[in-house]
Design a protein around this motif. Sequence first.
Motif, PDB file in Angstrom:
ATOM      1  N   LEU A 223       0.846  -1.196   0.000  1.00  0.00           N
ATOM      2  CA  LEU A 223       0.000   0.000   0.000  1.00  0.00           C
ATOM      3  C   LEU A 223       0.879   1.243   0.000  1.00  0.00           C
ATOM      4  CD1 LEU A 223      -2.835   1.294   0.220  1.00  0.00           C
ATOM      5  CD2 LEU A 223      -2.563   1.174   2.712  1.00  0.00           C
ATOM      6  N   VAL A 224       0.564   2.173  -0.899  1.00  0.00           N
ATOM      7  CA  VAL A 224       1.311   3.425  -1.005  1.00  0.00           C
ATOM      8  C   VAL A 224       0.353   4.589  -0.745  1.00  0.00           C
ATOM      9  CG1 VAL A 224       2.737   4.895  -2.471  1.00  0.00           C
ATOM     10  CG2 VAL A 224       2.883   2.393  -2.691  1.00  0.00           C
ATOM     11  N   ASP A 225       0.635   5.355   0.280  1.00  0.00           N
ATOM     12  CA  ASP A 225      -0.160   6.537   0.632  1.00  0.00           C
ATOM     13  C   ASP A 225       0.429   7.736  -0.111  1.00  0.00           C
ATOM     14  OD1 ASP A 225      -1.422   8.743   1.868  1.00  0.00           O
ATOM     15  OD2 ASP A 225      -1.634   7.641   3.749  1.00  0.00           O
ATOM     16  N   VAL A 226      -0.362   8.338  -1.009  1.00  0.00           N
ATOM     17  CA  VAL A 226       0.150   9.438  -1.841  1.00  0.00           C
ATOM     18  C   VAL A 226      -0.284  10.811  -1.323  1.00  0.00           C
ATOM     19  CG1 VAL A 226       0.052   7.895  -3.830  1.00  0.00           C
ATOM     20  CG2 VAL A 226      -1.805   9.507  -3.468  1.00  0.00           C
ATOM     21  N   ARG A 232      -2.008  13.767   5.804  1.00  0.00           N
ATOM     22  CA  ARG A 232      -1.560  12.731   6.732  1.00  0.00           C
ATOM     23  C   ARG A 232      -1.619  13.216   8.175  1.00  0.00           C
ATOM     24  NH1 ARG A 232       2.689  12.771   3.173  1.00  0.00           N
ATOM     25  NH2 ARG A 232       4.219  13.077   4.849  1.00  0.00           N
ATOM     26  N   ALA A 233      -1.520  14.539   8.356  1.00  0.00           N
ATOM     27  CA  ALA A 233      -1.635  15.093   9.701  1.00  0.00           C
ATOM     28  C   ALA A 233      -3.078  15.006  10.200  1.00  0.00           C
ATOM     29  CB  ALA A 233      -1.156  16.541   9.722  1.00  0.00           C
ATOM     30  N   GLN A 240       0.466  -0.294   7.662  1.00  0.00           N
ATOM     31  CA  GLN A 240       1.225  -1.025   6.643  1.00  0.00           C
ATOM     32  C   GLN A 240       1.648  -0.145   5.470  1.00  0.00           C
ATOM     33  OE1 GLN A 240      -1.868  -1.668   7.800  1.00  0.00           O
ATOM     34  NE2 GLN A 240      -2.312  -3.870   7.836  1.00  0.00           N
ATOM     35  N   ALA A 241       1.182   1.101   5.429  1.00  0.00           N
ATOM     36  CA  ALA A 241       1.389   1.929   4.231  1.00  0.00           C
ATOM     37  C   ALA A 241       2.813   2.467   4.141  1.00  0.00           C
ATOM     38  CB  ALA A 241       0.399   3.094   4.226  1.00  0.00           C
ATOM     39  N   ALA A 260       2.686  -6.110  -6.573  1.00  0.00           N
ATOM     40  CA  ALA A 260       1.283  -5.700  -6.421  1.00  0.00           C
ATOM     41  C   ALA A 260       1.245  -4.419  -5.591  1.00  0.00           C
ATOM     42  CB  ALA A 260       0.470  -6.800  -5.755  1.00  0.00           C
ATOM     43  N   LEU A 261       0.820  -3.322  -6.211  1.00  0.00           N
ATOM     44  CA  LEU A 261       0.793  -2.017  -5.556  1.00  0.00           C
ATOM     45  C   LEU A 261      -0.634  -1.497  -5.485  1.00  0.00           C
ATOM     46  CD1 LEU A 261       3.826  -0.250  -7.305  1.00  0.00           C
ATOM     47  CD2 LEU A 261       3.758  -1.140  -4.969  1.00  0.00           C
ATOM     48  N   ALA A 262      -1.009  -0.971  -4.331  1.00  0.00           N
ATOM     49  CA  ALA A 262      -2.292  -0.293  -4.168  1.00  0.00           C
ATOM     50  C   ALA A 262      -2.012   1.133  -3.726  1.00  0.00           C
ATOM     51  CB  ALA A 262      -3.157  -1.004  -3.132  1.00  0.00           C
ATOM     52  N   PHE A 263      -2.683   2.094  -4.350  1.00  0.00           N
ATOM     53  CA  PHE A 263      -2.468   3.509  -4.053  1.00  0.00           C
ATOM     54  C   PHE A 263      -3.704   4.070  -3.363  1.00  0.00           C
ATOM     55  CE2 PHE A 263       0.244   2.336  -7.508  1.00  0.00           C
ATOM     56  CZ  PHE A 263       1.444   2.976  -7.233  1.00  0.00           C
TER      57      PHE A 263
END
Length: 307
Positions: A223-226, A232-233, A240-241, A260-263
């Motif tokens: 998981l990628v948090d963009v 994010r604050a 897990q990100a 396998a990437l999830a955004f």
Amino acid sequence: MSLDAATRERIETLLKDHRVVLFMKGNRQQPMCGFSAAATNTLNELLPEYHTVNVLDDPEIREGIKAYGEWPTIPQLYVEGELVGGADIIRQMYGSGELHALFGIAAPDRTPPEITVTDAAAEAIRQGTAGAQGMALHLEIGPDHSAGFQLAPAGEHDIVAAANGLEIHFDPASAQRAKGVVIDWVSTVQGEGLSLKFPGAVEIKSLSVQQLQQRLAANDITLVDVRPAAGRAMAAPLAQARVLEEEGYENLASLPKDTALAFICHHGMSSRAMAERFAAHGFSNLHNVEGGMDAWASEIDPGMPCY
């Protein structure tokens, strides 16, 4: 504006030591204003290497270069010690091919790309531009296939493609990247808008927050948090990100292409755009979390703040 001898000498040394120098805000990797970003985006199309000077780190050079070339704004491009101009002139010379000639590079291919505009997209464009007399629809496509439409006056050196009764204007690099592209009008849970599909494009799979929860538990997806720092604050990333802004795009892009990437983002829009960017760089197993962190808070974790 006066220029002291010491600052003049520093500028002249820079110009002697480097054939191409861009005085800018920020640097090539991280421009700090829109005009500097536009200048580096153009130069990056043509030159693997050139020297940049971050005037934000050096007030003497910032003011001194304005006096040196009698040019009041930043950025400023110098080639072989001669002032070329700022962002607008750089862009104009790029479109005309003059910049290619200046650098000894072959003239750009000016063949209009073959593109497809669906009926739905054509109708939406006509409605959206109905009151824009004297303006042309421009499409700019970056190296990572990020794309943006804008209404602006037609340029003398635009490359113009016709499709479904419409004309779309390109710069030389965007025209090359647009070959075979399909422009469509799509509706998603986040809203409606124009969408580009490139030849051979990888499908971005939709992932519900319930499916994400299951896959995170199985540890079979990254998981990628963009989201930017401000978002994010408001609501901290999932445990897990991996955070794009902290790790950097290049670091994450070095992962195996079949990872396998999830955004995920706030609502699911900027995350899809980032997934498309990774697709353009060869990744093949990509997912977008529909509804983003807002959906996660509403449907998975009521204790997470909604913002």
